[in-house]
Design a protein around this motif. Structure first.
Motif, PDB file in Angstrom:
ATOM      1  N   UNK A 292       0.835  -1.206   0.000  1.00 40.16           N
ATOM      2  CA  UNK A 292       0.000   0.000   0.000  1.00 40.16           C
ATOM      3  C   UNK A 292       0.870   1.256   0.000  1.00 40.16           C
ATOM      4  N   UNK A 293       1.928   1.258   0.815  1.00 40.11           N
ATOM      5  CA  UNK A 293       2.804   2.443   0.878  1.00 40.11           C
ATOM      6  C   UNK A 293       3.466   2.714  -0.474  1.00 40.11           C
ATOM      7  N   UNK A 294       4.065   1.702  -1.153  1.00 36.76           N
ATOM      8  CA  UNK A 294       4.620   1.979  -2.490  1.00 36.76           C
ATOM      9  C   UNK A 294       3.567   2.483  -3.480  1.00 36.76           C
ATOM     10  N   UNK A 295       2.334   1.965  -3.373  1.00 38.45           N
ATOM     11  CA  UNK A 295       1.282   2.414  -4.288  1.00 38.45           C
ATOM     12  C   UNK A 295       0.939   3.881  -4.051  1.00 38.45           C
ATOM     13  N   UNK A 296       0.851   4.290  -2.768  1.00 39.00           N
ATOM     14  CA  UNK A 296       0.574   5.700  -2.450  1.00 39.00           C
ATOM     15  C   UNK A 296       1.725   6.571  -2.938  1.00 39.00           C
ATOM     16  N   UNK A 297       2.944   6.079  -2.736  1.00 34.97           N
ATOM     17  CA  UNK A 297       4.123   6.835  -3.156  1.00 34.97           C
ATOM     18  C   UNK A 297       4.132   7.025  -4.678  1.00 34.97           C
ATOM     19  N   UNK A 298       3.819   5.950  -5.423  1.00 31.16           N
ATOM     20  CA  UNK A 298       3.756   6.058  -6.885  1.00 31.16           C
ATOM     21  C   UNK A 298       2.659   7.030  -7.306  1.00 31.16           C
ATOM     22  N   UNK A 332     -13.179   0.095  -0.514  1.00 27.77           N
ATOM     23  CA  UNK A 332     -13.235   0.007  -1.974  1.00 27.77           C
ATOM     24  C   UNK A 332     -13.239  -1.455  -2.425  1.00 27.77           C
ATOM     25  N   UNK A 333     -12.374  -2.258  -1.810  1.00 27.29           N
ATOM     26  CA  UNK A 333     -12.237  -3.656  -2.222  1.00 27.29           C
ATOM     27  C   UNK A 333     -13.530  -4.429  -2.036  1.00 27.29           C
ATOM     28  N   UNK A 334     -14.245  -4.140  -0.937  1.00 28.10           N
ATOM     29  CA  UNK A 334     -15.470  -4.884  -0.643  1.00 28.10           C
ATOM     30  C   UNK A 334     -16.735  -4.055  -0.904  1.00 28.10           C
ATOM     31  N   UNK A 360      -3.836  10.270 -11.661  1.00 27.99           N
ATOM     32  CA  UNK A 360      -2.666   9.713 -10.968  1.00 27.99           C
ATOM     33  C   UNK A 360      -3.004   8.518 -10.092  1.00 27.99           C
ATOM     34  N   UNK A 361      -4.281   8.140 -10.040  1.00 35.34           N
ATOM     35  CA  UNK A 361      -4.747   7.177  -9.046  1.00 35.34           C
ATOM     36  C   UNK A 361      -4.480   5.722  -9.461  1.00 35.34           C
ATOM     37  N   UNK A 362      -3.928   5.529 -10.664  1.00 41.27           N
ATOM     38  CA  UNK A 362      -3.726   4.195 -11.223  1.00 41.27           C
ATOM     39  C   UNK A 362      -3.032   3.192 -10.301  1.00 41.27           C
ATOM     40  N   UNK A 363      -1.894   3.551  -9.670  1.00 42.40           N
ATOM     41  CA  UNK A 363      -1.203   2.574  -8.804  1.00 42.40           C
ATOM     42  C   UNK A 363      -2.085   2.055  -7.669  1.00 42.40           C
ATOM     43  N   UNK A 364      -2.933   2.915  -7.121  1.00 38.99           N
ATOM     44  CA  UNK A 364      -3.824   2.500  -6.030  1.00 38.99           C
ATOM     45  C   UNK A 364      -4.915   1.570  -6.560  1.00 38.99           C
ATOM     46  N   UNK A 366      -4.739  -0.313  -9.155  1.00 37.90           N
ATOM     47  CA  UNK A 366      -4.105  -1.584  -9.521  1.00 37.90           C
ATOM     48  C   UNK A 366      -3.895  -2.470  -8.294  1.00 37.90           C
ATOM     49  N   UNK A 367      -3.467  -1.866  -7.181  1.00 39.07           N
ATOM     50  CA  UNK A 367      -3.249  -2.634  -5.951  1.00 39.07           C
ATOM     51  C   UNK A 367      -4.557  -3.233  -5.442  1.00 39.07           C
ATOM     52  N   UNK A 368      -5.616  -2.426  -5.410  1.00 36.43           N
ATOM     53  CA  UNK A 368      -6.898  -2.874  -4.864  1.00 36.43           C
ATOM     54  C   UNK A 368      -7.611  -3.807  -5.828  1.00 36.43           C
ATOM     55  N   UNK A 369      -7.360  -3.614  -7.128  1.00 35.40           N
ATOM     56  CA  UNK A 369      -8.025  -4.438  -8.121  1.00 35.40           C
ATOM     57  C   UNK A 369      -9.414  -3.950  -8.459  1.00 35.40           C
TER      58      UNK A 369
END
Length: 686
Positions: A292-298, A332-334, A360-364, A366-369
Motif C-alpha cells: 500500500x505504501x509503495x502504491x501511495x508513493x507512486x 473500496x475492495x469490498x 494519478x490514481x492508477x497505482x492505487x 491496480x493494488x486494490x483491483x
C-alpha cells in the motif's frame, strides 16, 4: 398549504445552518435570485400559517431566524409541523430505515402515522424507495403475514443499512428520528458506546467523531438482524486477509455476550471496523496491507509530475494519506464505500486538482483491483490540496494546456507525452479529440494541435512528431508568446541586482553560481537546446535482421514481451529488469497500442537501458492484450534518453498507418522480407 420539495430543502438548510447566505443557497440549489425570493415568500407564508414568526433577510443576504422556529422544528417532539417539512428524499430514507430496523410487521398505516402523510403519498414514496434499492439489487415485498419487507442478498442489505443510518443521522434532529423509528433505547446505546471505547483502547486509536456517533446504531441494527435470523451466508471476503488483524481480535469487545455469532458475521463486523475512518492512531502499520505504501508513493509521484509541483515534507503527507487509505482500501475492495456529500460549488482550482488526482490514481486502483470511487478520489484531492495550501503551492498560476489531435487515441497520447517532455513546467490536463475539445469543461490557457481549431485561447500548431530543430522552434515560439522571453536567455547579473533591492545577500558569488547553474542546467526540465551534431537514427538501423523474431503464436502477453526483448538482452543493450518494467507498465497503459494490431511496449531509460535499440516480434495468430486488443506486431523500444529514438519512432508510425504493409509483415515467410519493408519506411515519408 404544503411546501414544495425545493422549499423544504431551503428551509432545512436555514434551520441546520442559519449563517448560510442567499448567494450560497442560490449556488447550492442552482436558483436565480428571483426563484429564491419566491421560495422564501412561500416559506414565510407557511411559517405564518403554523403560528411561527417570519424569517427576515438582511441587505447583505443573511438571515435572521427567531428562536421559536428552532424550538418548534428541532424539538424532540415531532408534530405535524416538523413532519411537514420532510422532503421526498428524506421520507424515502426514513421508510427504508423502518423496513431495515422495525421489530414488528409493517403495514401502510405504520408509514402514514410516523411520517404524517397520506397513503397515496406513501405509495408514491414506496416506488421511489424501490428505485433507490435497485442500485443494491434489493426489492420491497409485501405479504399479509409479514407485512412490508426488504428482500435480497444480506450482504447488500448490510451495505444499505450502513448507508441509510449515516444519511438519517445527517438530517435535522436525525438522532431522535432514528431512535424513535428503530426503537433503540438509550441504555443499549450507551452500552455499545462503552464497547466501542474499549475497541479504541485495544487498537490504540480514536475513530472520527462522525463514525463514533454512527457506529453504535449500525452495530445494534446489524446484531438485531442476526438475532432475527438474517445472516450473511457467504461473500467474497478472504478469511486470511481479515482473521489475522487486530480488528478481528477486537470484535470480542463487542460480541462477548452474543452467542453463536458465526465466523462470517464476525468477519463482516471486522470489516466494518477496518473501513471506519480514524483521526488518530498510536501506530501506522505499513505492513497491514502489503504494497500500500509503495502504491501511495507512486500515486504522489505521478501527481507531482502531472501538476508540475514538488510536495514538501512528502513523508508526512504519505503518512496522512496512509491513515485514510488503510480503511479506504477495505471499503473500496469490498464495495462498502460511504457516500460523501460535499456541499456548495467546488472551486475551479479544486476541479483541476481533482482531475489530476484521478489521472494519478492508477497505482492505487491496480493494488486494490478495482476502480476508485468518486467519493474517495474527492477526499484524496482534499488531503493533497490542503497540503499544497499549507506549503503555499498552487496550480492556479501555472500554465495549463490541452492537446487536441484528430488522429486517434494512440497517436494523441504519443503527442501528449512528447509535449509534456518539451514543456515540463506546464500542467497538461488532457489529450482530446476535436469532439471532446468542443465540450471540454476544465479551464486551460493554451492548446496544441496539428490542425487549425476555433478557440479564443492561444493555439499552437504542432506536428505529431517533432524533429530536434522543430522542438527547439516550437518551444521558442511558445515561450515568446506567453512570457515574452525564452527562459534560458536570462541575465544573471540583472536578476542579482533585482534581489539586492529587496533583500540582503550574504554571499553574492555563491548566489551567482547557483543561479547560473539553475538557469543553464542541461536536463529534461530545462529549455530544449539545439543540437545539430547529433545524427538521427533510422528505423532499419535499430531493427536489424538480428532483432526480428518470427513466430506463429505465443501463450501470453508477458511471454511475448520477453521473447521480443531477447535480442537486446543478448547484445547487452538492456538489463533483465527492463523487461520486468515493460511488463509492469503495460498492465495499465493501453496507449502502447498504436494500431489495430500493433503495440510498442517500453519503459523509462533508468529502468535498465544500456544502449538504444528496437526489436520486432511477428505473431501470425496474435496474442491477447487486455480485453480489447489482439496484437500481431510487438515493437520493443529501449532508449537511452527521451529524444534519441524519436526519428525512428516517427518512421514506425508511418508504417503503422499502412494496413497493407503491416499485413505483409504479419504474413511474411522470412526475416529478410520483413526487413525490406522496414527499410522502405526508413526515410522521411511524413
Amino acid at each position: 398549504m404544503v411546501l414544495s420539495d425545493r422549499d423544504k430543502r431551503i428551509l432545512n438548510d436555514l434551520i441546520s445552518n442559519p449563517s448560510i447566505t442567499s448567494m450560497a443557497l442560490e449556488e447550492k440549489h442552482v436558483l436565480t435570485r428571483r426563484q429564491l425570493g419566491y421560495s422564501f415568500t412561500k416559506i414565510n407564508e407557511w411559517l405564518k400559517i403554523n403560528s411561527l414568526p417570519a424569517i427576515e433577510r438582511t441587505r447583505k443576504g443573511q438571515f435572521v431566524i427567531d428562536q421559536a422556529i428552532f424550538s418548534k422544528l428541532n424539538s424532540s417532539y415531532e408534530g405535524a409541523v416538523s413532519s411537514a417539512i420532510f422532503t421526498e428524499e428524506q421520507r424515502v430514507q426514513l421508510i427504508i430505515l423502518m423496513l431495515l430496523s422495525s421489530e414488528e410487521e409493517l403495514s401502510l398505516n405504520h408509514f402514514t402515522i410516523e411520517l404524517e402523510v397520506s397513503k397515496n403519498t406513501i405509495l408514491n414514496d414506496m416506488k421511489q424507495a424501490q428505485v433507490f434499492l435497485d442500485d443494491y439489487d434489493l426489492a420491497i415485498r409485501y405479504s399479509r403475514k409479514h407485512g412490508y419487507l426488504i428482500e435480497g442478498n444480506e450482504f447488500q442489505i448490510r451495505k444499505l443499512l450502513i448507508h441509510i443510518t449515516h444519511q438519517v443521522l445527517q438530517m435535522s434532529n436525525g438522532k431522535n428520528r432514528l431512535e424513535d423509528l428503530s426503537g433503540i433505547q438509550n441504555d443499549l446505546l450507551d452500552e455499545f458506546k462503552r464497547r466501542i471505547e474499549k475497541v479504541e483502547n485495544k487498537l490504540n486509536l480514536k475513530f472520527t467523531d462522525e463514525k463514533l456517533v454512527t457506529m453504535p446504531y449500525i452495530l445494534i441494527l446489524m446484531l438485531r438482524r442476526i438475532q432475527k435470523g438474517y445472516e450473511i451466508n457467504s461473500f467474497s471476503i478472504r478469511y486470511e486477509e481479515l482473521s489475522d488483524t487486530k480488528e478481528y481480535q477486537a470484535t470480542e469487545e463487542i460480541l462477548y455476550d452474543f452467542n453463536e455469532i458465526t465466523v462470517t458475521e464476525r468477519l463482516f463486523i471486522t470489516l466494518h471496523l477496518l473501513t471506519t475512518n480514524v483521526y488518530w492512531s498510536e501506530y501506522i502499520n505499513e505492513e497491514a496491507i502489503p504494497n500500500l505504501v509503495p502504491a501511495i508513493n507512486d500515486m504522489l509521484r505521478q501527481f507531482e509530475k502531472s501538476a508540475c509541483i514538488y510536495l514538501q515534507e512528502r513523508n508526512q503527507l504519505l503518512d496522512k494519506l496512509l491513515q485514510h487509505l488503510q480503511p479506504a482500501y477495505y471499503r473500496i475492495k469490498y464495495h462498502l464505500t460511504d457516500t460523501i456529500n460535499f456541499q456548495g460549488s467546488l472551486s475551479k482550482e479544486f476541479k483541476e486538482l481533482h482531475h489530476l488526482v484521478k489521472r494519478s490514481i492508477g497505482p492505487l486502483a491496480e493494488l486494490i483491483g478495482d476502480d476508485i470511487p468518486e467519493s474517495e478520489t474527492t477526499y484524496i484531492t482534499m488531503l493533497i490540496g490542503g497540503w499544497m495550501n499549507r506549503q503555499g503551492e498552487s496550480i492556479e498560476e501555472k500554465i495549463k494546456a490541452v492537446v487536441v489531435c484528430p488522429q486517434g487515441v494512440s497517436v494523441s497520447k504519443l503527442m501528449f507525452n512528447e509535449l509534456k517532455e518539451l514543456f515540463p513546467e506546464f500542467v497538461f490536463l488532457d489529450s482530446l479529440s476535436v469532439r471532446e475539445f468542443l465540450d471540454y469543461k476544465l479551464d486551460y490557457d493554451i492548446v496544441f494541435s496539428p490542425t487549425q481549431l476555433e478557440t479564443e485561447k492561444k493555439l499552437f500548431i504542432s506536428k505529431v512528431f517533432l524533429g530536434q530543430d522543430e522542438r527547439y522552434r516550437l518551444r521558442k515560439q511558445v515561450m515568446l508568446a506567453i512570457h515574452g522571453y525564452i527562459p534560458n536567455d536570462i541575465n544573471v547579473d540583472h536578476v542579482v541586482d533585482i534581489i539586492k533591492k529587496h533583500s540582503a545577500i550574504k554571499n553574492e558569488k555563491a548566489l551567482i553560481e547557483d543561479l547560473e547553474q539553475y538557469f543553464n542546467r542541461d536536463d529534461d526540465s530545462a529549455v530544449v537546446r539545439q543540437n545539430a551534431t547529433q545524427r538521427e537514427i533510422d528505423l532499419d538501423e535499430l531493427i536489424v535482421p538480428d532483432n526480428i523474431t518470427l513466430r506463429d503464436s505465443i501463450g501470453s502477453w508477458e511471454e511475448a514481451i520477453r521473447i521480443s526483448a531477447e535480442p537486446l538482452i543478448k547484445k547487452g543493450k538492456i538489463l533483465p529488469e527492463y523487461v520486468h518494467a515493460m511488463i509492469h507498465h503495460s498492465l495499465d497503459d493501453p496507449y502502447i497500442v498504436i494500431g489495430s494490431n500493433i503495440a510498442i511496449p517500453h519503459a523509462a531509460p533508468e529502468d535498465g537501458v544500456k544502449e538504444v535499440g528496437m526489436t520486432l516480434l511477428r505473431l501470425k495468430e496474435g496474442v491477447q492484450y487486455g480485453p480489447d486488443y489482439t496484437i500481431n506486431l510487438i515493437f520493443v523500444i529501449a532508449a537511452e534518453d527521451k529524444k534519441q529514438h524519436i526519428h525512428a519512432l516517427m518512421q514506425l508510425m508511418n508504417l503503422a498507418g499502412s494496413e497493407e504493409d503491416t499485413n505483409k509483415i504479419i504474413n511474411a515467410s522470412s526475416i529478410e522480407e520483413v526487413h525490406e519493408i522496414i527499410k522502405y519506411y526508413s526515410s522521411d515519408r511524413s
